[in-house]
Each structure stands twice: as C-alpha cells, then as structure tokens.
Design a protein around this motif. Structure first.
Motif, PDB file in Angstrom:
ATOM      1  N   HIS A  85      62.055  55.536  56.578  1.00  0.00           N
ATOM      2  CA  HIS A  85      63.184  56.290  56.003  1.00  0.00           C
ATOM      3  C   HIS A  85      62.702  57.440  55.112  1.00  0.00           C
ATOM      4  O   HIS A  85      63.320  57.750  54.099  1.00  0.00           O
ATOM      5  CB  HIS A  85      64.110  55.372  55.196  1.00  0.00           C
ATOM      6  CG  HIS A  85      64.782  54.308  56.009  1.00  0.00           C
ATOM      7  ND1 HIS A  85      66.015  54.471  56.584  1.00  0.00           N
ATOM      8  CD2 HIS A  85      64.377  53.064  56.370  1.00  0.00           C
ATOM      9  CE1 HIS A  85      66.357  53.379  57.241  1.00  0.00           C
ATOM     10  NE2 HIS A  85      65.376  52.505  57.136  1.00  0.00           N
TER      11      HIS A  85
ATOM     12  N   SER B 290      69.282  58.718  56.122  1.00  0.00           N
ATOM     13  CA  SER B 290      67.889  58.976  56.503  1.00  0.00           C
ATOM     14  C   SER B 290      67.663  58.656  57.971  1.00  0.00           C
ATOM     15  O   SER B 290      68.434  57.918  58.586  1.00  0.00           O
ATOM     16  CB  SER B 290      66.971  58.087  55.650  1.00  0.00           C
ATOM     17  OG  SER B 290      67.442  56.752  55.637  1.00  0.00           O
TER      18      SER B 290
ATOM     19  N   GLY C 187      76.040  46.846  56.611  1.00  0.00           N
ATOM     20  CA  GLY C 187      75.103  46.099  55.772  1.00  0.00           C
ATOM     21  C   GLY C 187      74.208  45.197  56.612  1.00  0.00           C
ATOM     22  O   GLY C 187      73.228  44.654  56.132  1.00  0.00           O
TER      23      GLY C 187
ATOM     24  N   PHE D 150      69.621  44.636  64.046  1.00  0.00           N
ATOM     25  CA  PHE D 150      68.260  45.086  63.736  1.00  0.00           C
ATOM     26  C   PHE D 150      67.299  44.645  64.829  1.00  0.00           C
ATOM     27  O   PHE D 150      67.637  43.843  65.688  1.00  0.00           O
ATOM     28  CB  PHE D 150      67.844  44.554  62.352  1.00  0.00           C
ATOM     29  CG  PHE D 150      66.800  45.416  61.702  1.00  0.00           C
ATOM     30  CD1 PHE D 150      67.090  46.717  61.336  1.00  0.00           C
ATOM     31  CD2 PHE D 150      65.514  44.929  61.470  1.00  0.00           C
ATOM     32  CE1 PHE D 150      66.121  47.528  60.760  1.00  0.00           C
ATOM     33  CE2 PHE D 150      64.538  45.733  60.885  1.00  0.00           C
ATOM     34  CZ  PHE D 150      64.846  47.036  60.534  1.00  0.00           C
TER      35      PHE D 150
ATOM     36  N   ARG E 166      55.165  53.975  45.368  1.00  0.00           N
ATOM     37  CA  ARG E 166      55.805  55.265  45.658  1.00  0.00           C
ATOM     38  C   ARG E 166      56.158  56.001  44.373  1.00  0.00           C
ATOM     39  O   ARG E 166      55.995  57.211  44.265  1.00  0.00           O
ATOM     40  CB  ARG E 166      57.067  55.009  46.478  1.00  0.00           C
ATOM     41  CG  ARG E 166      57.648  56.219  47.121  1.00  0.00           C
ATOM     42  CD  ARG E 166      58.726  55.834  48.105  1.00  0.00           C
ATOM     43  NE  ARG E 166      59.967  55.415  47.466  1.00  0.00           N
ATOM     44  CZ  ARG E 166      60.892  56.248  47.004  1.00  0.00           C
ATOM     45  NH1 ARG E 166      60.716  57.548  47.093  1.00  0.00           N
ATOM     46  NH2 ARG E 166      61.997  55.791  46.438  1.00  0.00           N
TER      47      ARG E 166
ATOM     48  N   GLY F  67      69.478  55.476  58.250  1.00  0.00           N
ATOM     49  CA  GLY F  67      69.755  54.682  57.061  1.00  0.00           C
ATOM     50  C   GLY F  67      71.022  55.184  56.398  1.00  0.00           C
ATOM     51  O   GLY F  67      71.352  56.376  56.486  1.00  0.00           O
TER      52      GLY F  67
ATOM     53  N   VAL G 145      57.536  54.648  53.350  1.00  0.00           N
ATOM     54  CA  VAL G 145      56.805  54.193  54.537  1.00  0.00           C
ATOM     55  C   VAL G 145      57.721  54.194  55.758  1.00  0.00           C
ATOM     56  O   VAL G 145      57.292  54.440  56.889  1.00  0.00           O
ATOM     57  CB  VAL G 145      56.133  52.825  54.268  1.00  0.00           C
ATOM     58  CG1 VAL G 145      57.139  51.773  53.869  1.00  0.00           C
ATOM     59  CG2 VAL G 145      55.338  52.345  55.459  1.00  0.00           C
TER      60      VAL G 145
ATOM     61  N   VAL H 149      72.308  48.740  51.059  1.00  0.00           N
ATOM     62  CA  VAL H 149      71.228  49.453  51.763  1.00  0.00           C
ATOM     63  C   VAL H 149      71.315  49.111  53.243  1.00  0.00           C
ATOM     64  O   VAL H 149      70.721  48.134  53.711  1.00  0.00           O
ATOM     65  CB  VAL H 149      69.847  49.046  51.206  1.00  0.00           C
ATOM     66  CG1 VAL H 149      68.806  50.082  51.590  1.00  0.00           C
ATOM     67  CG2 VAL H 149      69.884  48.875  49.702  1.00  0.00           C
TER      68      VAL H 149
ATOM     69  N   PHE I   2      58.336  42.992  60.393  1.00  0.00           N
ATOM     70  CA  PHE I   2      58.642  44.392  60.078  1.00  0.00           C
ATOM     71  C   PHE I   2      57.430  45.317  60.231  1.00  0.00           C
ATOM     72  O   PHE I   2      57.521  46.366  60.871  1.00  0.00           O
ATOM     73  CB  PHE I   2      59.246  44.499  58.669  1.00  0.00           C
ATOM     74  CG  PHE I   2      59.933  45.818  58.426  1.00  0.00           C
ATOM     75  CD1 PHE I   2      61.006  46.224  59.205  1.00  0.00           C
ATOM     76  CD2 PHE I   2      59.505  46.670  57.413  1.00  0.00           C
ATOM     77  CE1 PHE I   2      61.645  47.444  58.977  1.00  0.00           C
ATOM     78  CE2 PHE I   2      60.137  47.887  57.178  1.00  0.00           C
ATOM     79  CZ  PHE I   2      61.202  48.273  57.965  1.00  0.00           C
TER      80      PHE I   2
ATOM     81  N   SER J  18      60.344  43.161  49.350  1.00  0.00           N
ATOM     82  CA  SER J  18      59.650  44.394  49.741  1.00  0.00           C
ATOM     83  C   SER J  18      60.001  45.630  48.909  1.00  0.00           C
ATOM     84  O   SER J  18      59.156  46.490  48.679  1.00  0.00           O
ATOM     85  CB  SER J  18      59.981  44.650  51.210  1.00  0.00           C
ATOM     86  OG  SER J  18      59.413  45.824  51.652  1.00  0.00           O
ATOM     87  N   TYR J  19      61.246  45.732  48.471  1.00  0.00           N
ATOM     88  CA  TYR J  19      61.677  47.038  47.944  1.00  0.00           C
ATOM     89  C   TYR J  19      61.110  47.350  46.562  1.00  0.00           C
ATOM     90  O   TYR J  19      60.755  48.494  46.294  1.00  0.00           O
ATOM     91  CB  TYR J  19      63.213  47.144  47.977  1.00  0.00           C
ATOM     92  CG  TYR J  19      63.741  47.333  49.393  1.00  0.00           C
ATOM     93  CD1 TYR J  19      63.659  46.307  50.329  1.00  0.00           C
ATOM     94  CD2 TYR J  19      64.297  48.530  49.811  1.00  0.00           C
ATOM     95  CE1 TYR J  19      64.115  46.468  51.626  1.00  0.00           C
ATOM     96  CE2 TYR J  19      64.757  48.697  51.109  1.00  0.00           C
ATOM     97  CZ  TYR J  19      64.665  47.662  52.016  1.00  0.00           C
ATOM     98  OH  TYR J  19      65.110  47.820  53.301  1.00  0.00           O
TER      99      TYR J  19
END
Ligand code: HDE
Length: 710
Positions: free
Chosen positions: A82, A120, A226, A159, A376, A137, A80, A152, A167, A368-369
């Motif tokens: 990257h 990314s 990070g 940010f 995905r 990314g 969604v 990550v 987000f 979220s991940y």
C-alpha cells in the motif's frame, strides 16, 4: 525535590504538554524571514561559503551543511504494501441506527466525527501509477471522543489468504521479481500466478482482481470492506458479529483495461488527481457506512458460510447491509508527507463497542501494524504526529523514545503509584466508563496447540464461482479478458496450465475462453464445487447513479459561437458536472472560458463523455501533431478532414463505450471514416439545447453497456 507522597504534583494529571502550536504547522514556517532550523536569520541561501568565488567550500558553513544533511534524510521507507496512496479529511455523521447493536459513542444519533481516509494500491511502489490492475486499500481513521478507531479495509471483500502467516508469501509473489525488479505494480507475471495457482484459497480474491473491480474509475466510485468479521457490543453488553461495508453514493464504477493502460501513461496520478479535484471543486465524495449483522451464537458461521474465513463473503441478499452513517470527504491534505505519508493505521485501534474475532488473518494483523510503523516512522512515538494524534485526552504512562514530542510532567509514570497522587486513575468500579472498557468475555474453548485450519477453510472455489456467475455478460467478458491478458504475460506454461485448471473448477466457459486466448487445451474440472445462488448485488451494471463530479469534455472548434459554449458549460455545471473545455490550442477563448485541455493535452481517458461542438477541420497549416497520436487517425488529416487529434479522441471514446454527442450532423461523415457507423449506441447527434441533458442521462449509467454487448 520530590513532593510529599500524598500531595499530587501540580501536574499530577500527567498532562502531555508540548510547545504552543498552530494546529497544523506548530512553530514551523511562522517566521516571515528565512531562518536556520535553530531560528537564526539566513542571509544567503544561494551560495555556499567558499574561499573566494572559485575556491573550495568551507566546512564551517553551518547553513549549507544543515540544509544538505536534512535533505539527505528527507525520505522514509515506503510502506511495504500500500505504498502508493492518496488521502483526504472529512467527517462521519452517524444516523444513530446502531444503538441496539453497538455502544460506540461515534455511532450515537447525529454525532459528527472528524476522519482522515487514505486510498491506495497494494503492490506498486510509492511512485507507481494509480490505474494498475490491483486491489485498492480503503483505510479510515475516525478521531472519536473515545479515541481513534481505524477501519483498515480494501475495495475487494475477500482476501488472498486465510492465515496471516501467508502474508509475506503472497506479497513476495506479487511484488516485482527479485532479480531485475520488474514488473512494477503488476500481477501479470509468473511469480504471482505461480503462487495463486498453487495456493488456491487465493482464487476468490484473484477473480475479483481480474474483474472490473481491479481497475476502479475513481476512489469516489469504490466500495470498501472491512473483510474480517468483527464483534459489536451494545450498551447492555450483548454482542453480535458484523462485517463493515462502505457504499459509494456515486455507485461502483470501473475503467476499461484500455483506459487503465492509457491512463498510466497519460496521467499516472489519475486517481489522486480525481479525488483532489472533486474535493476542491466542491463535489465532496460520500460513502455510507453499513454493517451486515450475524448472531453471535457460537457457531461463527451464517448460512453455512464460515465467518472467520476472510476469503468468503456473505451475499447481501442473505444479510442486507444496514446503514449506520455517512462519510463525506471535504478537505484535501495540506501536506502530503506530513499527513498522507505519515498516517499510521492499525486494525487494533478500536473503541468500546467494537472488538475483534478470531479470524486468523485479523489476529496476525493486530501484531503487524505497530511493528511496521516502528521502522517506517522511526520509533514508538508515531501516534504523536499531528495526523495520528487522538482527538481525545490521552494519559498512557508511555515515556521517552525517539522523537518524543511531549514534555511529560510528574514523576510516576507507572501504576500503581502514590507519588503522582495515583494518577492516571482507572475508571471507577461500576461506573459507566468502566463498563464500556470491559474486554468482551468471549468463551475460549479448551484446545490443543496445533498448526491447523478449520474444516470449512478448504472450500477454495465456490466463492469465485459465485462472483463470476453473479456478473452480467459484459462484466464476465472483462473477467475473461483480464485472465487472458495476465496469463498471456506469464512465460511459464506450467503456471498457465495450473491456473487454467483452477478456472475449470470455477466455471468451464470461463476456462474455455481463457484457454482459447492462450492457445492451450481447456482442462476438465478436477474438484466438486458447491453452487451458490448468484448475488445480483455483486454486479456494477443496470442501475442509474448520481452524476455529480462526472467529467464532460466540451470540445469546441475555432468557429464555435462563444455564447453557445458559455451556455453549454453553465448548463453542465448546473447539473453538477465538471467541465473541461477542449480547444485546438491553449489559452482562453474569452473571459471566463479558459481552455482546460488543448488537442495536444486532451486524452479520452479523462472524460466520462464528450460533447463535440462544430466540425473541427484540420487547419490547412496544421503542423504535424507532436506526439504518437498522429498515427491512429492520420489518414484523415487535411484541410477538408476532421482534425486527426479530434478523430483519435472520438475513436478512443468509442472503444471505451462512453457517450458522445455532436451538434453538427455533418460530423457523421467523419465518424464513418473512423469506422464508427451511424446508429452506434451512445454516439448521437443532439441539438445544442438537449445535448448536455442527454449526456448526463448516459453518464448516470456509467457506460453505454450495449457497445460491450450488454
Ligand atoms: Fe495490511 N498492511 N496486512 N491488510 N493494509 C499494511 O501497514 C498486513 C490486510 C491494508 O493507507 C502495512 O502501515 C498483514 C488485509 C491497508 O496506510 C502492514 C496482513 C487488509 C493498508 C500490513 C495484512 C489490509 C495496509 C503496510 C495479513 C484488508 C494501508 C504499511 C495478516 C482488510 C493503510 C502499514 C494505509 C497496510 C500488514 C492483510 C488492508 C505491513 C501482515 C486483510 C488498507 O503492516
């Protein structure tokens, strides 16, 4: 039949067994001959089974149906964010310097850990261009002996938002407009600036994105961060707070905005290709992993900077980055889909010795991940994919689910059990293993449930100002141009004016220059903003860097002595440069001298510097150049003139402030006609004997900054 309770099943250790497999392909592609997916031989894959050569296709053609059905399902949803990325394998070698702060095994002295890194863009779709203005990314999966550790991060240390609940808002604003789905992979549009100018915590990130950092020259030349503050715990159970940094050995360098735009057309895969070419030619990119360390004293702040606010950096001058080890990427993926596309990162993939803090952005990421991988990658077993498998033994008691790869043994995938002999066992109380697994006993203050933010989170401009005022003059000019371009693409005057107001709070001169470009009045600041001492570490200018893997365009004319070409190429390669030989036409000049780019396929953006050997007259019979390059230097076409395609190459290189050496002093007449005056810094006649060394010296500075007024 069940085994007696006290006799562990033979495989009570609940091994995850699967089919014998080749490390990468499993059974796939082992047969020399073509087969169906069931392994039966296929006689003909060129013609479907029909009722006669002109008849209808028969439903019974299983090979046809299987082949088409599989094809129909080849795509999976792109990320969604990257979505566009490139990756490579490599290794991380620990310096052993972290012992006093972190107990993670992969940080022990000399420990070498296999890794996979994926770089990314954020906003663009999977097929979009690499060189758009965007955040990048920088995610790395460490396959440690204690399980997977994922770092990550991004190439920008702050940010857009402070709380993960925002987000979807920032991403919806940055993605193409929902009505027509334009523009692709751009922030130069109304909805982005509408959100950023209203939600002012985004200003610190936006200014980084408008700077040269938003258009990196190469993944190899990006820092990584990070962003969040993490908690590190040492073997004695003592903790500190830390921010992770990746420092590229080649330095931090960027494209110019013109280069970025040209590259999007000339080579949309520019960064992906650059990474792969560097690795395949043995110029392995390297980064040092480092940490800024802060006391875990309960204040969660350092020098007045809130460590839980992900829109804030701590300048390196206040907390130096301490090196922990070296990352080297040395192996290209062998299958993009299986590896780069299916890799699944997660900021919660941590190893003993590294823990999270209460940064509200990080906390939401922890949810979220996994959630995104479920849709995905199609189910809960994505960590069994070869690219995601830990390189440590696992025994998680998870079972079944879509795409289960393991054939689990035993009958008791639950805890406690007696039927599988109690397996898997927990670490012995008091053992070292158990001590390492302990959740850090962070004190959680008694609090009232509320939707609120800490007081320090309301400072939205001081860090944007810090960044801008830490840059050199040419870098500041690029920031002004970045805003001017992007806001110039916004159709809403209300949005442009609101963003100008934000710029006034950041820096009045910056605001004035952008206002001028937009033809709008420059507003006065409307907020008191804290001044911070500039941080020179934020600038990219003024140092010399290794030139390994930098690209030299060696432009040779038909009359050039081939022995000289060979010598120059060898010399450049001896300095670890990559050489692309450019000549009028393709083919090869001689044995060992293939033409890498013809005048038609060469474009300035590919080269870090250019060496022109000979004069490059336009051939009397020169055909009209086939592409739009004809126009720019067209006036100079003709047998006594510089070939217009070489002329364009030189004009662009001039504008992009890259160094050019030429061995023929007569070329100066041609340059004058191209409006490149004699004495232009970084454009020099050099004897063939010195030219390569001189150019290497120029490339070590990345650009001829004087040409940008630096
Ligand atoms: Fe991500 N992010 N993110 N992000 N992010 C994803 O996970 C998300 C954030 C970052 O190469 C997604 O597997 C939320 C910060 C990278 O595969 C998704 C929030 C940072 C990558 C997701 C953030 C990042 C992602 C999309 C706010 C820098 C690419 C596909 C709470 C520290 C990893 C996926 C790769 C990917 C969610 C904020 C970096 C949807 C909700 C801050 C490098 O899960």
């Amino acid at each position: 039949m069940n085994k007696p309770a006290n006799q562990p099943n033979q495989s009570a250790n609940a091994k995850h067994t699967g089919p014998p497999e080749d490390a990468k392909t499993g059974y796939g592609q082992r047969s020399e001959h073509m087969t169906t997916s069931q392994g039966a031989p296929v006689r003909d894959t060129d013609h479907s089974l029909k009722a006669g050569p002109r008849g209808p296709v028969l439903l019974q053609d299983h090979h046809l149906r299987e082949k088409i059905t599989h094809f129909d399902h080849e795509r999976i949803p792109e990320r969604v964010v990257h979505a566009r990325g490139a990756g490579a394998f490599g290794q991380f070698t620990s310096y052993g310097t972290a012992e006093s702060i972190c107990a993670a095994g992969f940080l022990e002295p000399g420990r070498v850990t296999r890794v996979f890194s994926r770089f990314s863009t954020v906003v663009g779709s999977r097929g979009s261009s690499d060189t758009v203005r965007d955040t990048r990314g920088f995610a790395t999966k460490f396959y440690t002996e204690e399980g997977v550790f994922d770092l990550v991060g991004n190439n920008i240390p702050v940010f857009f938002i402070q709380d993960g609940i925002k987000f979807p808002d920032i991403v919806h604003a940055a993605k193409p407009h929902p009505d027509l789905e334009i523009p692709q992979a751009q922030s130069a549009h109304d909805t982005f600036w509408d959100f950023v100018s209203l939600h002012t915590p985004a200003q610190a990130h936006a200014i980084w994105q408008m700077s040269d950092r938003g258009i990196p020259r190469s993944f190899r030349m990006m820092e990584g961060f990070g962003i969040h503050t993490f908690r590190l715990i040492n073997a004695q159970g003592n903790s500190c707070l830390a921010k992770f940094h990746w420092k590229p050995k080649l330095g931090v360098h960027s494209l110019t905005w013109e280069e970025a735009q040209l590259t999007s057309g000339a080579d949309p895969d520019f960064h992906r290709r650059d990474l792969a070419d560097a690795i395949s030619s043995g110029h392995y990119p390297q980064w040092e992993l480092g940490v800024q360390v802060f006391p875990d004293d309960g204040s969660e702040s350092f020098e007045g900077i809130d460590l839980l606010d992900p829109t804030k950096i701590v300048p390196e001058e206040l907390a130096p980055v301490q090196p922990l080890g070296l990352l080297e990427l040395n192996e290209n993926p062998s299958n993009y889909f299986a590896e780069t596309e299916q890799v699944a990162f997660h900021p919660g993939h941590l190893v003993p010795g590294i823990d999270v803090t209460n940064d509200p952005l990080l906390q939401v990421r922890l949810f979220s991940y996994i959630d995104t991988q479920l849709s995905r990658l199609g189910g809960p077993n994505f960590s069994q994919l070869p690219i995601n498998r830990p390189h440590a033994p696992i025994n998680d008691t998870f079972r079944d689910g879509m795409h289960q790869q393991y054939i689990h043994e035993g009958i008791a995938p639950y805890k406690p059990n007696s039927l599988d002999g109690g397996c898997p066992f927990m670490a012995e109380p008091g053992s070292e293993a158990q001590a390492r697994m302990v959740d850090f006993p962070e004190a959680v203050t008694e609090a009232v449930k509320e939707r609120a933010e800490p007081v320090g989170f309301s400072d939205h401009f001081s860090q944007a100002r810090l960044f801008y005022r830490s840059l050199t003059a040419p870098e500041q000019l690029h920031v002004q141009q970045g805003y001017s371009f992007e806001l110039g693409k916004c159709s809403s005057e209300e949005v442009r004016k609101r963003q100008l107001q934000c710029l006034a709070n950041i820096d009045e001169e910056l605001c004035a220059s952008v206002a001028l470009a937009l033809g709008l009045p420059a507003p006065q600041p409307d907020e008191e903003v804290k001044d911070m001492a500039p941080s020179p570490a934020l600038s990219q200018v003024g140092q010399q860097w290794p030139v390994d893997g930098r690209v030299l365009g060696l432009v040779v004319s038909p009359e050039t002595d081939l022995e000289l070409v060979r010598r120059l190429k060898d010399e450049a390669m001896g300095l670890n440069l990559r050489v692309l030989l450019v000549a009028a036409d393709g083919g090869k000049l001689a044995e060992g001298l293939p033409v890498d780019r013809s005048y038609l396929t060469a474009r300035s953006v590919e080269f870090d510097s250019i060496l022109v050997v000979g004069r490059h007259r336009a051939a009397p019979t020169a055909k009209v150049p086939l592409d739009t390059k004809a126009g720019a230097a067209g006036d100079h076409a003709g047998p006594e003139m510089l070939d217009p395609r070489v002329g364009l190459l030189l004009q662009e290189t001039f504008r992009q402030s890259k160094a050019v050496a030429y061995t023929s002093p007569e070329l100066e007449q041609d340059l004058a006609k191209l409006a490149i005056p004699a004495g232009t810094p970084g454009f020099e006649h050099q004897d063939a004997g010195q030219a390569v060394t001189w150019l290497a010296g120029q490339m070590a500075l990345h650009r001829v900054w004087q040409r940008f007024g630096g």
